[in-house]
Scaffold this active site. Sequence first.
Site, PDB file in Angstrom:
ATOM      1  N   SER A  61      -3.337   1.872  -4.593  1.00  0.00           N
ATOM      2  CA  SER A  61      -2.217   2.344  -5.110  1.00  0.00           C
ATOM      3  C   SER A  61      -0.908   1.325  -4.900  1.00  0.00           C
ATOM      4  CB  SER A  61      -1.833   3.725  -4.449  1.00  0.00           C
ATOM      5  OG  SER A  61      -2.925   4.708  -4.858  1.00  0.00           O
ATOM      6  N   PHE A  62      -1.074   0.691  -3.653  1.00  0.00           N
ATOM      7  CA  PHE A  62      -0.037  -0.362  -3.574  1.00  0.00           C
ATOM      8  C   PHE A  62       0.090  -1.394  -4.521  1.00  0.00           C
ATOM      9  CE2 PHE A  62       1.574  -4.225  -1.285  1.00  0.00           C
ATOM     10  CZ  PHE A  62       2.689  -3.609  -0.585  1.00  0.00           C
ATOM     11  N   GLU A  63      -0.848  -1.596  -5.566  1.00  0.00           N
ATOM     12  CA  GLU A  63      -1.028  -2.641  -6.287  1.00  0.00           C
ATOM     13  C   GLU A  63      -0.550  -1.939  -7.579  1.00  0.00           C
ATOM     14  OE1 GLU A  63      -3.671  -2.664  -4.263  1.00  0.00           O
ATOM     15  OE2 GLU A  63      -2.652  -4.353  -3.174  1.00  0.00           O
ATOM     16  N   GLU A  90      -6.519  10.112   5.880  1.00  0.00           N
ATOM     17  CA  GLU A  90      -7.511   8.700   6.095  1.00  0.00           C
ATOM     18  C   GLU A  90      -6.680   7.499   6.412  1.00  0.00           C
ATOM     19  OE1 GLU A  90     -10.929   9.579   4.669  1.00  0.00           O
ATOM     20  OE2 GLU A  90     -10.032  11.669   4.959  1.00  0.00           O
ATOM     21  N   THR A  91      -5.569   7.502   6.589  1.00  0.00           N
ATOM     22  CA  THR A  91      -4.855   6.339   6.692  1.00  0.00           C
ATOM     23  C   THR A  91      -3.585   6.304   7.605  1.00  0.00           C
ATOM     24  OG1 THR A  91      -3.556   4.392   5.751  1.00  0.00           O
ATOM     25  CG2 THR A  91      -3.726   6.686   4.563  1.00  0.00           C
ATOM     26  N   HIS A  93      -1.313   3.974   7.291  1.00  0.00           N
ATOM     27  CA  HIS A  93      -0.295   3.365   6.504  1.00  0.00           C
ATOM     28  C   HIS A  93      -0.017   4.272   5.235  1.00  0.00           C
ATOM     29  CE1 HIS A  93      -3.169   0.585   5.070  1.00  0.00           C
ATOM     30  NE2 HIS A  93      -2.470   0.206   4.048  1.00  0.00           N
TER      31      HIS A  93
HETATM   32  N1  INI Z   1      -4.646   2.821  -1.136  1.00  0.00           N
HETATM   33  C1  INI Z   1      -4.785   4.013  -1.859  1.00  0.00           C
HETATM   34  O1  INI Z   1      -4.508   3.945  -2.968  1.00  0.00           O
HETATM   35  N2  INI Z   1      -4.862   4.957  -1.133  1.00  0.00           N
HETATM   36  C2  INI Z   1      -4.824   5.117   0.278  1.00  0.00           C
HETATM   37  O2  INI Z   1      -5.180   6.357   0.880  1.00  0.00           O
HETATM   38  C3  INI Z   1      -5.064   3.844   0.749  1.00  0.00           C
HETATM   39  N3  INI Z   1      -5.062   3.805   2.439  1.00  0.00           N
HETATM   40  O3  INI Z   1      -5.679   4.791   2.865  1.00  0.00           O
HETATM   41  O4  INI Z   1      -4.805   2.746   3.032  1.00  0.00           O
HETATM   42  C4  INI Z   1      -4.868   2.737   0.234  1.00  0.00           C
HETATM   43  N4  INI Z   1      -4.902   1.461   0.681  1.00  0.00           N
HETATM   44  C5  INI Z   1      -4.947   0.338   0.214  1.00  0.00           C
HETATM   45  C6  INI Z   1      -3.740  -0.331  -0.536  1.00  0.00           C
HETATM   46  O5  INI Z   1      -3.206   0.356  -1.514  1.00  0.00           O
HETATM   47  C7  INI Z   1      -3.856  -1.489  -0.909  1.00  0.00           C
HETATM   48  O6  INI Z   1      -4.929  -1.616  -1.966  1.00  0.00           O
HETATM   49  C8  INI Z   1      -4.198  -2.681   0.304  1.00  0.00           C
HETATM   50  O7  INI Z   1      -3.318  -2.435   1.189  1.00  0.00           O
HETATM   51  C9  INI Z   1      -4.058  -4.187  -0.350  1.00  0.00           C
HETATM   52  O8  INI Z   1      -2.736  -4.650  -0.793  1.00  0.00           O
END
Ligand code: INI
Length: 158
Positions: A61-63, A90-91, A93
């Site tokens: 989701s960050f991307e 699950e996370t 962050h």
């Molecule tokens: N990305 C998600 O879409 N959902 C999540 O719950 C998640 N967790 O759990 O960390 C998550 N992490 C990945 C993040 O979006 C990036 O892809 C990664 O940090 C690389 O930039």
Amino acid sequence: MAIFEGSFTNASTLKVGIIVARFNDLITNQLLSGCLDCLKRHGLDITETSNELDIVWVPGSFELPIAAKNLLKKTKYDVVIALGAVIRGETSHYDVVISEASKGISQVSYDNNVPIILGVLTTDSMQQALERAGIKNNLGWNYALQAIEMGSLIKKLN
Ligand code: INI
């Protein structure tokens, strides 16, 4: 007086982009399938040869925002749907991912004057996510409806 409203009758007048996060793809694939079902039933061509729809996959989701920014550079979309699933259990962050994703999506939306539907599920558990991605209700359907409404509304306002 003028009243402007989005229309749900003919999604085939829209060019739609969908960006999907692979993280938690058990959930995001379900959201995508709900989304496509709704778009199809509202008249959008979702076949592989469609000129009305493009789909982009990203790692998480960050991307979603950076992919949206670049997608909008190439082609004029009426609306974009950003799909992801961020699960608190699950996370660690969780907060960073959801905050950056939502901030970034709204910024790209304003900068490009294109509505981007925030289709990122945020839940406390996988069970809740599953319930919202098909077991009880599929929010992908709702995100697509919101996209059709906003895409057609912004077209009318311009
Ligand atoms: N990305 C998600 O879409 N959902 C999540 O719950 C998640 N967790 O759990 O960390 C998550 N992490 C990945 C993040 O979006 C990036 O892809 C990664 O940090 C690389 O930039």
